[in-house]
Design an enzyme around this catalytic site. Structure first.
Site, PDB file in Angstrom:
ATOM      1  CG  HIS A 202      -1.982  -1.123   1.095  1.00 33.58           C
ATOM      2  ND1 HIS A 202      -2.589  -1.694   2.191  1.00 33.58           N
ATOM      3  CD2 HIS A 202      -2.479  -1.784   0.017  1.00 33.58           C
ATOM      4  CE1 HIS A 202      -3.424  -2.642   1.781  1.00 33.58           C
ATOM      5  NE2 HIS A 202      -3.365  -2.718   0.478  1.00 33.58           N
TER       6      HIS A 202
ATOM      7  CB  THR B 121      -3.144  -8.531   8.729  1.00 33.73           C
ATOM      8  OG1 THR B 121      -4.208  -8.389   7.772  1.00 33.73           O
ATOM      9  CG2 THR B 121      -2.346  -9.774   8.413  1.00 33.73           C
ATOM     10  CB  SER B 122      -8.499  -9.088  10.579  1.00 34.39           C
ATOM     11  OG  SER B 122      -8.205  -8.708  11.904  1.00 34.39           O
TER      12      SER B 122
END
Ligand code: ZN
Length: 239
Positions: free
Chosen positions: A120, A189-190
């Site tokens: 990102h 992180t999910s």
């Protein structure tokens, strides 16, 4: 802590560990997940974060974008925590291939990791939308409202906004790392943000480890699941 001995055993027999990281790796450095809504924050902005940090919003209202961005997305004083440091140390020791991260805070690089695929983007890189000139973070933090280039163009962070695609070279770098891994550690992180989370499907190594405080879609597939803060877990690892 439950699972630490097993994690150590997996690390000891791995030579190509890859880490896939998210916001939970940086919370112990004092960087909150911008998606986590709190009352104060709800009162302060008229729009949801997903709306404000979108490409069309940046074009329409850069001043409001930067008000949110400076407030919620850049933490120039943040330092790497034991999670970032352990991941960098494993790479230096020749045990890890690198890190694929959804984070934009640059802390993996600051910790000493060399091979980092920043899916990102990164807050430390910025560019002029008119002439392309590159700027560091200071261009953003030192200007009062909307940062402008010497040519008059607006400076934009090299951060992937909503409505924008991921950089193809970065995706391909991330895929290379994940597909070569013998151990993949999903940390902090999910796995709810796509297409980043989809990269996990390219892992075909021996050990899948998930270290995350809450449930993830990969928990059932994981060989080892540790639901503890990543920094506390990685801080226990002997390199
Ligand atoms: Zn310019």
């Amino acid at each position: 802590m439950d699972g630490i001995e097993e994690l150590q055993r997996i690390f000891d027999e791995s030579r190509r560990i890859v880490f896939f990281t998210g916001a939970g790796v940086s919370t112990e450095s004092g960087i909150p997940d911008f998606r986590s809504a709190d009352g104060l924050y709800n009162q302060k902005y008229k729009y949801r974060p997903e709306t404000i940090i979108s490409h069309s919003f940046f074009e329409a209202d850069p001043a409001e974008f930067y008000r949110f961005y400076r407030d919620r997305m850049i933490y120039p004083a943040a330092k790497p925590n034991p999670a970032h440091l352990a991941m960098a140390a494993l790479e230096k020791a020749g045990r890890s291939l690198g890190v694929v991260t959804q984070n934009i805070d640059g802390l993996h690089t600051m910790a000493g990791s060399h091979d980092v695929a920043e899916l990102h983007g990164c807050i430390y890189r910025n560019h002029c939308t008119r002439c392309g000139k590159a700027y560091g973070l200071e261009a953003i933090t030192s200007s009062p409202e909307v940062p402008h280039c010497s040519c008059g163009g607006i400076i934009k962070p090299d951060v992937v906004l909503y409505e924008e695609g991921l950089d193809e070279d970065v995706i391909s770098h991330g895929l290379d790392l994940i597909s070569q891994a013998d151990t993949l550690v999903i940390a902090g992180t999910s796995l709810v943000v796509y297409p980043a989370a989809g990269l996990i499907n390219y892992f075909s190594g021996d050990h899948l480890v998930v270290i995350n405080k809450s449930a993830t879609p990969q928990d059932a597939r994981a060989d080892l699941l540790i639901q503890q803060p990543v920094g506390e877990v990685m801080g226990c690892i002997r390199i």
